[in-house]
Enzyme design. Sequence first.
Site, mmCIF file in Angstrom:
data_model
loop_
_atom_site.group_PDB
_atom_site.id
_atom_site.type_symbol
_atom_site.label_atom_id
_atom_site.label_comp_id
_atom_site.label_asym_id
_atom_site.label_seq_id
_atom_site.Cartn_x
_atom_site.Cartn_y
_atom_site.Cartn_z
ATOM 1 N N CYS A 68 0.812 -1.218 0.000
ATOM 2 C CA CYS A 68 0.000 0.000 0.000
ATOM 3 C C CYS A 68 0.842 1.263 0.000
ATOM 4 C CB CYS A 68 -0.953 0.008 1.188
ATOM 5 S SG CYS A 68 -0.127 0.113 2.794
ATOM 6 N N GLU A 118 3.077 -6.226 9.063
ATOM 7 C CA GLU A 118 2.496 -6.765 7.830
ATOM 8 C C GLU A 118 3.542 -6.914 6.736
ATOM 9 O OE1 GLU A 118 0.948 -4.254 9.440
ATOM 10 O OE2 GLU A 118 -1.234 -4.571 9.453
#
Length: 425
Positions: free
Chosen positions: A54, A123
Amino acid sequence: MINSGIVVLLSLTASHHDLDLAVLERLSSDAHAVGRQIVGSTDLVAGAVVLATCNRFELYLDVADADRLPAARAAAAQAVADRSGYTAADVEGHLRAETEAGTVEHLFAVASGLESMVVGEREIAGQVRRALTAARRDTTTTSDLEGLFQAASRVSRAVEGGTGLGSTGRSVVGVALDIAEPHLPAWADVRCVLVGTGSYAGASLAALKGRGCTDVHVYSPSGRAGAFAAARGVRAVPAGADLAEHLADVDLVVACSGAAGAVLTVDALAAARAGSERPLTVVDLALRHDVDPGVRSLPGVRLVSLHTVAEHAPAEHAAVQQARTIVARAAGDFEAERRVREWNPAVVAERTRVLGGLEAALSALPEDARDERAERSLRRRTRAQLHPPTVRAREAARAGDAAAYAAALADLAAVEVPTPHPDPR
């Protein structure tokens, strides 16, 4: 200095540190196909691993030798340009290039969460592993890239174990929910719709449950919500249903599907909320915007985006500096061992010349002229003669001292094959 003819690791990277997220979104278009195109369309690059998240887009390339680096970089830029709509020149301007030690240390830092929007988030470690898995599936990885990415995962674990970074749940999702929390009912009372069914949606659902939110409905633009929700003990929005119609009495939307185009528009949400006074917080963690940013203009709607997370991400602290020390040391060790492997064949060749030549000469002696004790002594003296320059060569390789390595190799080359003398019996 990189030697021509030796495999070179090249990284081309862009992240939230340098570029607007909208630029990263375009660069990441059809990201993994980029790796296949680079490897399939040119012999300049032996392997490629693509890391697209992202807040970053990165290419890790295995290039045949230093002389081919500019051409390899141009081929990679063209592959990205073909999918992003940018020109190749624009792509080259957006991607920062590193080679060898710079590439290694950068990936180790990325995998350890030190370059993330939320420093220390975990993550990214899984995303690094999945990038390698995808390259394996696409047959674009190589032994050098395998070694690099596997080492990055080990360093990530060492950083977490040695500093505690990552063990406190620091994540993009966590920060986003922290921002949303003051505007929500108690978590046990929150009604939530989760948009997406990928790995990031799984992490988001785990974060929601960890805070006590259990009333979660999952919506999938691709129709996968049923299986995802059933496996995790939540409910699914029926396949084919209109997302907006399920938002009238919802407190929170967490969107992270990464679909091509917004799955929730301003008009659709405005129509769904007509007459409603219930506040709604929308958390959009998708790089490509699952939710039209214009929804923030609607009455009673609060939008938390990746930009918001970047503004509120925790600052660095002492553990981060300790982590960077671990990363730098690990990168140095990785490069040293890699040089030893790359430079060692010449050392082995010289030792084989001498020791192999000695064995051939001994084998040529008539059986009745051989003396086992004398032969053992000769082998021992020969190995003792080879040992100092061998050690010096390998130490020079670890240190990257090309001049000392060349001198040690010359000393090895000067060792002559000993001539065994037959037993005079």
